[in-house]
Design a protein around this motif. Structure first.
Motif, PDB file in Angstrom:
ATOM      1  N   LEU A 292      37.653  34.728  41.998  1.00 54.61           N
ATOM      2  CA  LEU A 292      38.440  35.961  42.690  1.00 54.61           C
ATOM      3  C   LEU A 292      38.823  35.754  44.036  1.00 54.61           C
ATOM      4  CD1 LEU A 292      39.311  38.781  42.056  1.00 54.61           C
ATOM      5  CD2 LEU A 292      37.000  39.581  42.838  1.00 54.61           C
ATOM      6  N   GLU A 293      40.049  35.865  44.338  1.00 54.43           N
ATOM      7  CA  GLU A 293      40.746  35.774  45.591  1.00 54.43           C
ATOM      8  C   GLU A 293      41.505  37.065  45.972  1.00 54.43           C
ATOM      9  OE1 GLU A 293      41.201  31.180  45.840  1.00 54.43           O
ATOM     10  OE2 GLU A 293      42.738  32.046  44.542  1.00 54.43           O
ATOM     11  N   TYR A 294      41.687  37.177  47.281  1.00 50.86           N
ATOM     12  CA  TYR A 294      42.616  38.140  47.722  1.00 50.86           C
ATOM     13  C   TYR A 294      43.790  37.712  48.575  1.00 50.86           C
ATOM     14  CZ  TYR A 294      44.220  42.004  50.591  1.00 50.86           C
ATOM     15  OH  TYR A 294      45.176  42.934  51.384  1.00 50.86           O
ATOM     16  N   GLU A 295      44.983  38.265  48.612  1.00 50.03           N
ATOM     17  CA  GLU A 295      46.019  37.987  49.467  1.00 50.03           C
ATOM     18  C   GLU A 295      47.067  39.084  49.448  1.00 50.03           C
ATOM     19  OE1 GLU A 295      49.457  35.916  48.272  1.00 50.03           O
ATOM     20  OE2 GLU A 295      48.488  35.403  46.502  1.00 50.03           O
ATOM     21  N   HIS A 296      47.645  39.290  50.631  1.00 43.43           N
ATOM     22  CA  HIS A 296      48.586  40.446  50.715  1.00 43.43           C
ATOM     23  C   HIS A 296      50.006  39.608  50.844  1.00 43.43           C
ATOM     24  CE1 HIS A 296      50.979  43.967  51.884  1.00 43.43           C
ATOM     25  NE2 HIS A 296      49.861  44.511  51.625  1.00 43.43           N
ATOM     26  N   ASP A 297      50.929  40.324  49.863  1.00 46.76           N
ATOM     27  CA  ASP A 297      52.272  39.342  50.101  1.00 46.76           C
ATOM     28  C   ASP A 297      53.199  40.020  50.821  1.00 46.76           C
ATOM     29  OD1 ASP A 297      53.195  41.416  48.476  1.00 46.76           O
ATOM     30  OD2 ASP A 297      53.575  40.135  46.759  1.00 46.76           O
ATOM     31  N   GLY A 298      53.029  40.918  51.593  1.00 47.93           N
ATOM     32  CA  GLY A 298      53.737  41.444  52.292  1.00 47.93           C
ATOM     33  C   GLY A 298      54.076  42.946  51.794  1.00 47.93           C
ATOM     34  N   THR A 299      54.059  42.912  50.388  1.00 46.30           N
ATOM     35  CA  THR A 299      54.398  44.378  49.831  1.00 46.30           C
ATOM     36  C   THR A 299      53.159  44.883  49.201  1.00 46.30           C
ATOM     37  OG1 THR A 299      56.718  43.398  49.507  1.00 46.30           O
ATOM     38  CG2 THR A 299      55.782  45.204  47.900  1.00 46.30           C
ATOM     39  N   GLU A 300      52.389  43.920  48.399  1.00 49.82           N
ATOM     40  CA  GLU A 300      51.051  44.539  47.719  1.00 49.82           C
ATOM     41  C   GLU A 300      49.719  43.503  48.143  1.00 49.82           C
ATOM     42  OE1 GLU A 300      52.756  45.433  43.431  1.00 49.82           O
ATOM     43  OE2 GLU A 300      52.917  43.353  43.904  1.00 49.82           O
ATOM     44  N   SER A 301      48.688  44.477  47.950  1.00 52.00           N
ATOM     45  CA  SER A 301      47.559  43.636  47.921  1.00 52.00           C
ATOM     46  C   SER A 301      47.494  43.105  46.576  1.00 52.00           C
ATOM     47  CB  SER A 301      46.396  44.785  48.381  1.00 52.00           C
ATOM     48  OG  SER A 301      46.326  44.935  49.367  1.00 52.00           O
ATOM     49  N   ILE A 302      46.731  42.024  46.617  1.00 51.17           N
ATOM     50  CA  ILE A 302      46.693  41.232  45.148  1.00 51.17           C
ATOM     51  C   ILE A 302      45.072  40.731  45.161  1.00 51.17           C
ATOM     52  CG2 ILE A 302      47.527  39.568  43.505  1.00 51.17           C
ATOM     53  CD1 ILE A 302      50.147  39.363  45.496  1.00 51.17           C
ATOM     54  N   PHE A 303      44.672  41.298  43.972  1.00 50.10           N
ATOM     55  CA  PHE A 303      43.291  40.624  43.872  1.00 50.10           C
ATOM     56  C   PHE A 303      43.537  39.671  42.476  1.00 50.10           C
ATOM     57  CE2 PHE A 303      41.697  43.981  46.289  1.00 50.10           C
ATOM     58  CZ  PHE A 303      40.644  43.318  47.096  1.00 50.10           C
ATOM     59  N   ARG A 304      43.343  38.453  42.592  1.00 52.95           N
ATOM     60  CA  ARG A 304      43.657  37.496  41.522  1.00 52.95           C
ATOM     61  C   ARG A 304      42.288  36.962  41.109  1.00 52.95           C
ATOM     62  NH1 ARG A 304      46.652  34.491  44.464  1.00 52.95           N
ATOM     63  NH2 ARG A 304      48.880  35.744  43.869  1.00 52.95           N
ATOM     64  N   LEU A 305      42.133  37.372  39.826  1.00 52.20           N
ATOM     65  CA  LEU A 305      41.117  36.627  38.941  1.00 52.20           C
ATOM     66  C   LEU A 305      41.576  35.465  38.071  1.00 52.20           C
ATOM     67  CD1 LEU A 305      38.167  36.761  37.651  1.00 52.20           C
ATOM     68  CD2 LEU A 305      39.242  38.462  36.214  1.00 52.20           C
ATOM     69  N   THR A 306      41.133  34.280  38.343  1.00 52.49           N
ATOM     70  CA  THR A 306      41.412  33.134  37.398  1.00 52.49           C
ATOM     71  C   THR A 306      40.338  32.934  36.547  1.00 52.49           C
ATOM     72  OG1 THR A 306      40.684  31.751  39.289  1.00 52.49           O
ATOM     73  CG2 THR A 306      43.055  32.140  39.249  1.00 52.49           C
ATOM     74  N   LEU A 307      40.315  32.454  35.296  1.00 54.64           N
ATOM     75  CA  LEU A 307      39.430  32.319  34.462  1.00 54.64           C
ATOM     76  C   LEU A 307      39.895  30.767  33.482  1.00 54.64           C
ATOM     77  CD1 LEU A 307      38.890  35.742  32.935  1.00 54.64           C
ATOM     78  CD2 LEU A 307      37.284  34.307  34.134  1.00 54.64           C
ATOM     79  N   PRO A 308      39.119  30.298  32.790  1.00 57.99           N
ATOM     80  CA  PRO A 308      39.455  29.175  32.003  1.00 57.99           C
ATOM     81  C   PRO A 308      40.291  29.608  30.909  1.00 57.99           C
ATOM     82  CG  PRO A 308      37.012  29.201  32.350  1.00 57.99           C
ATOM     83  CD  PRO A 308      37.632  30.350  33.021  1.00 57.99           C
ATOM     84  N   ILE A 309      41.085  28.971  30.689  1.00 55.99           N
ATOM     85  CA  ILE A 309      42.086  29.155  29.102  1.00 55.99           C
ATOM     86  C   ILE A 309      41.223  29.019  28.299  1.00 55.99           C
ATOM     87  CG2 ILE A 309      43.922  28.443  27.652  1.00 55.99           C
ATOM     88  CD1 ILE A 309      45.484  28.013  30.336  1.00 55.99           C
ATOM     89  N   GLY A 310      40.966  30.091  27.080  1.00 58.51           N
ATOM     90  CA  GLY A 310      40.151  30.167  26.024  1.00 58.51           C
ATOM     91  C   GLY A 310      40.758  29.346  24.921  1.00 58.51           C
TER      92      GLY A 310
END
Length: 164
Positions: A146-164
């Motif tokens: 789980l990571e956070y970034e702001h792209d200049g327009t939106e706050s983004i919390f990005r959850l990555t998981l293995p493909i099932g």
């Protein structure tokens, strides 16, 4: 909300003690993520692409999505959306809002227990400061992140998981 707080406290304690168990299975990421948002009853635009599967524990994934969505509702902007996609060998869920960015000076501690990094003076009393900690712990326990970034327009919390 009290039940959600208690569940977060239990997960945080189990994770700290090394006793957190997850049971990953292949799941339809769109169905679980968008279904969780519908239960919350808050306004989110939820992308529903077909065929995005992840290897995750459904109950724990719902808890992660709930915590990220609740965070966006309490501290983010009015426009909230969820994007679901695959990137290389990962399934991705992004919880986005058009709120102000979390100050860079606070981003290093935002996933630590009892931290309330955004709008500290406006933190609601029902916010304990465990949501992001629990979400990150659960993501890692499911072999994701789980990571956070702001792209200049939106706050983004990005959850990555293995493909099932």
């Amino acid at each position: 909300e009290v039940a959600d707080i208690v569940e977060d406290l239990l997960v945080a304690a189990r994770a700290a003690g090394g006793n957190l168990s997850v049971h990953p299975v292949p799941i339809d990421l769109s169905a679980v993520a968008c279904g969780t948002l519908e239960i919350l009853g808050e306004e989110f635009s939820c992308d529903k692409p077909a065929g995005v599967t992840a290897l995750a524990d459904p109950a724990r994934l719902r808890q992660v999505i709930r915590n990220l969505a609740t965070n966006a509702i309490r501290h983010g902007g009015k426009q909230r959306r969820v994007i679901i996609r695959t990137v290389e060998d990962q399934a991705v869920v992004e919880v986005r809002d058009d709120g102000a960015p979390i100050p860079s000076s606070l981003q290093g501690t935002m996933f630590e227990a009892y931290e309330r990094t955004r709008y500290l003076s406006k933190a609601r009393p029902e916010s304990v400061g465990l949501g992001l900690t629990v979400a990150k712990s659960l993501a890692i326990s499911m072999s994701g992140n789980l990571e956070y970034e702001h792209d200049g327009t939106e706050s983004i919390f990005r959850l990555t998981l293995p493909i099932g």
